[in-house]
Design an enzyme around this catalytic site. Structure first.
Site, PDB file in Angstrom:
ATOM      1  N   GLU A 199       8.615  16.218  14.999  1.00 55.29           N
ATOM      2  CA  GLU A 199       8.909  15.836  14.210  1.00 55.29           C
ATOM      3  C   GLU A 199       8.235  17.231  13.399  1.00 55.29           C
ATOM      4  O   GLU A 199       6.992  17.236  13.045  1.00 55.29           O
ATOM      5  CB  GLU A 199       8.656  14.590  13.403  1.00 55.29           C
ATOM      6  CG  GLU A 199       9.406  14.406  12.813  1.00 55.29           C
ATOM      7  CD  GLU A 199       9.119  13.216  11.589  1.00 55.29           C
ATOM      8  OE1 GLU A 199       7.812  12.757  12.194  1.00 55.29           O
ATOM      9  OE2 GLU A 199       9.900  12.289  11.524  1.00 55.29           O
ATOM     10  N   LYS A 246       0.970  -1.260   0.124  1.00 55.20           N
ATOM     11  CA  LYS A 246       0.010   0.088   0.272  1.00 55.20           C
ATOM     12  C   LYS A 246       0.965   1.583  -0.394  1.00 55.20           C
ATOM     13  O   LYS A 246       1.608   1.451   1.346  1.00 55.20           O
ATOM     14  CB  LYS A 246      -0.938   0.233   0.964  1.00 55.20           C
ATOM     15  CG  LYS A 246      -2.235   0.855   0.939  1.00 55.20           C
ATOM     16  CD  LYS A 246      -2.986   2.512   0.950  1.00 55.20           C
ATOM     17  CE  LYS A 246      -1.634   2.486   2.661  1.00 55.20           C
ATOM     18  NZ  LYS A 246      -1.445   4.074   1.970  1.00 55.20           N
ATOM     19  N   CYS A 270      12.540  10.562   7.903  1.00 52.67           N
ATOM     20  CA  CYS A 270      12.670  10.134   9.511  1.00 52.67           C
ATOM     21  C   CYS A 270      13.940  10.495   9.988  1.00 52.67           C
ATOM     22  O   CYS A 270      13.370  10.623  10.726  1.00 52.67           O
ATOM     23  CB  CYS A 270      13.033   8.903   8.960  1.00 52.67           C
ATOM     24  SG  CYS A 270      13.844   7.962   7.893  1.00 52.67           S
ATOM     25  N   GLU A 316       8.600   1.030  11.367  1.00 52.82           N
ATOM     26  CA  GLU A 316       9.586   1.807  11.934  1.00 52.82           C
ATOM     27  C   GLU A 316       8.955   2.738  11.618  1.00 52.82           C
ATOM     28  O   GLU A 316       8.553   4.101  10.472  1.00 52.82           O
ATOM     29  CB  GLU A 316      10.705   2.054  10.302  1.00 52.82           C
ATOM     30  CG  GLU A 316      10.649   0.715   9.666  1.00 52.82           C
ATOM     31  CD  GLU A 316      12.154   0.353  10.031  1.00 52.82           C
ATOM     32  OE1 GLU A 316      12.670   1.190  11.168  1.00 52.82           O
ATOM     33  OE2 GLU A 316      12.588  -0.973  10.699  1.00 52.82           O
ATOM     34  N   GLY A 357       1.612   4.593  13.661  1.00 54.25           N
ATOM     35  CA  GLY A 357       2.022   2.874  13.640  1.00 54.25           C
ATOM     36  C   GLY A 357       1.757   3.008  15.097  1.00 54.25           C
ATOM     37  O   GLY A 357       1.418   1.550  15.590  1.00 54.25           O
ATOM     38  N   SER A 371       4.609   7.118  10.435  1.00 52.67           N
ATOM     39  CA  SER A 371       4.762   8.425  11.222  1.00 52.67           C
ATOM     40  C   SER A 371       4.250   7.800  12.728  1.00 52.67           C
ATOM     41  O   SER A 371       3.701   6.402  12.778  1.00 52.67           O
ATOM     42  CB  SER A 371       3.444   9.616  11.390  1.00 52.67           C
ATOM     43  OG  SER A 371       2.125   8.219  11.472  1.00 52.67           O
TER      44      SER A 371
END
Ligand code: NAD
Length: 499
Positions: A401, A193, A304, A269, A251, A247
């Site tokens: 972030e 996806k 990231c 991740e 997650g 993100s």
């Protein structure tokens, strides 16, 4: 117009003009519209131009793909194929990617705005990853456990089943390769996806997997949104493993979906707010400053492992910040199709707004804006390198972030203070440290809470090194032979022998 190897800005523009897009989903070996017939727009953020109307998959499409993946897995044409034969098909895919690398790179640049030189680097990384995992798979042995003579105990590695790979938009095809290469090499059926912000290269990849000879249902691509088709895959009782890059917030949701459904394995991740520590004993401060600037401004800061927190020893801070500003000056955004551009466009309006909002908060909370801070005039979504000095750990831009070209500079006086500041985050993806003192390097490296530490470089590594984080940056490891462990199960076989 046919261009063998595009080299100049004009070559890339000409190639872009001539490009066609596959925008349908790839399910059970066929390119098809979404069951609902719905589509969403893929837009070039550097120009605002609509590139394609892409199939917007949802639950019924996920169900079809999962059924095809399950059937392929049970059929064994891939899952039970000798590893050396799987290797050959993966190598063929890598060769096809190599042959089409300029087109694949162009698709990522048009779709999400990154500079073409950077996309070409991503393609090399993606191809290297496929080759590495292909090469690994027929060299990993099982185990014979050390038992007595009356038994034989084997530890076998087997594929898990159906793997759903859900990936982000910042390195569209490279993140894809990091997931699908080990998952396919290990013998699983894979449903990809891609992000709704960058689906085009994944669909071109699907065409190449067909050419490479993957059996039906072994690799499928479902473009669409996270809350629709992504969620359907994550909640499916027939998906055995979720491999996710994105993100931290999403997650966390995926872990809940796994708990609500079939306890599928979830490898994450996630995000980061990575510290880059510069000690006063560094020798070549200009070089360090250039790396520190590139660590945050590469890929428009949409990385990231961006070195978004620069921690500088106070005795050299003023001088060092001047050098970083000078380096940043040469990293201005430009036409993503110009091979000379260091930065490109921000992926979409939502991300553009979000970054500008963080910049506004930085100013309001009292950080000193030293460069950038304003969006460039349109058309296109461009934000120049933005540097804040005098940031404190309490400020929003010092903690969250941003995922954009915004650097937060902090000062420290002692090693202990630097380490405490570096670790004062719920992320732990990457950290960097610059020093000539080997004792300090070892002391600090061991104390940094981070999945990866870069010493006197930023973002160094190759296919041999695991990539992933600790704390809320996730629990997975991409790349290296360790990533194969995530996509296989251990089966213990105890055989009683007749004495
Ligand atoms: P995101 O979490 O918004 O989306 C990632 C993917 O998840 C997309 O495909 C999205 O459609 C899907 N998704 C969203 N909601 C979902 C849901 N409810 N169920 C299932 N799927 C869902 O992240 P993004 O904006 O695409 O990417 C940026 C983030 O990715 C940043 O936080 C960045 O740090 C992180 N990232 C991490 C790594 C790493 O290796 N650790 C690498 C690249 C990016």
């Amino acid at each position: 117009m046919s261009i063998e190897i595009p080299r100049t800005r004009d070559d890339w523009h000409a190639l872009a003009e001539s490009l066609g897009f596959e925008a349908r989903a790839f399910i059970d070996d066929a390119f098809v519209a979404a069951d609902s017939g719905d589509t969403f727009e893929s837009r070039n953020p550097a120009t605002g131009e609509i590139l394609a109307q892409v199939a917007s998959c949802d639950e019924p499409d996920a169900e079809r793909a999962v059924a095809a993946a399950r059937q392929a897995f049970a059929g064994g044409e891939w899952s039970r194929l000798a590893p050396a034969k799987r290797k050959r098909i993966l190598q063929r895919l890598a060769d096809l990617m190599e042959a089409n690398k300029h087109e694949l790179a162009l698709l990522d640049t048009l779709d999400m705005g990154k500079p073409i030189s950077s996309s070409l680097g991503d393609m090399n990384g993606a191809i290297a990853c496929i080759r590495y995992q292909a090469e690994c798979i027929d060299k990993l042995y099982g185990e014979v456990a050390p038992t007595g003579e009356d038994s034989l105990a084997l530890v076998l590695r087997e594929p898990i089943g159906v793997v759903a790979a859900i990936v982000p938009w910042n390195f569209p095809l490279m993140m894809t390769a990091w997931k699908i290469a080990p998952a396919l090499a290990a013998g699983n059926s894979v449903i990809l996806k891609p992000s709704e912000k960058s689906p085009l290269s994944a669909l071109r990849l699907a065409q190449l997997t067909r050419e490479a000879g993957f059996p039906k249902g072994v690799f499928q691509v479902l473009p669409g949104f996270g809350h629709t088709v992504g969620k359907a895959l994550a909640l499916s009782m027939e998906v055995d493993c979720l491999a996710f890059t994105g993100s931290t917030a999403v997650g966390k949701q995926l872990m809940q979906y796994a708990g609500q459904s079939n306890l599928k394995r979830v490898y994450l991740e996630c995000g980061g707010k990575s510290p880059n520590l510069v000690f006063a004993d560094c020798q070549d401060l200009d070089r360090v400053a250039e790396h520190a600037a590139a660590a945050i401004f590469h890929n428009q800061g949409e990385v990231c492992i961006a070195g978004s927190r620069l921690l500088v020893e106070n005795s050299i801070r003023d001088d060092f910040v001047e050098r970083v500003l000078k380096a940043a000056e040469s990293m201005q955004p430009g036409d993503p199709l110009d091979p000379a551009s260091f930065m490109g466009a921000i992926v979409d309006e939502a991300q553009h707004r979000r970054i500008l909002d963080y910049i506004r908060q930085g100013v309001e909370e009292g950080a000193q804006l030293r460069s950038g801070g304003q969006a460039l005039e349109g058309p296109g979504l461009f934000i120049p390198p933005t540097v804040f000095d005098g940031v404190t750990p309490q400020m929003t831009i010092g903690r969250e972030e941003v995922f954009g070209p915004v650097l937060a500079v902090f000062g420290f006086d002692t090693e202990d203070e630097a380490i405490a500041m570096a670790n004062d985050t719920h992320y732990g993806l990457a950290a960097g440290l610059w020093s000539q003192d080997i004792d300090r390097i070892m002391r600090v490296t061991r104390r940094l809470q981070s999945g990866q530490v870069f010493v006197n470089n930023w973002a160094g590594g190759d296919q041999t090194m695991p990539f992933g984080g600790v704390k809320q940056s996730g629990n997975g490891r991409d790349k290296s032979h360790h990533s194969l462990e995530e996509y296989s199960e251990l089966k213990s076989v105890w055989m009683s022998l007749t004495p």
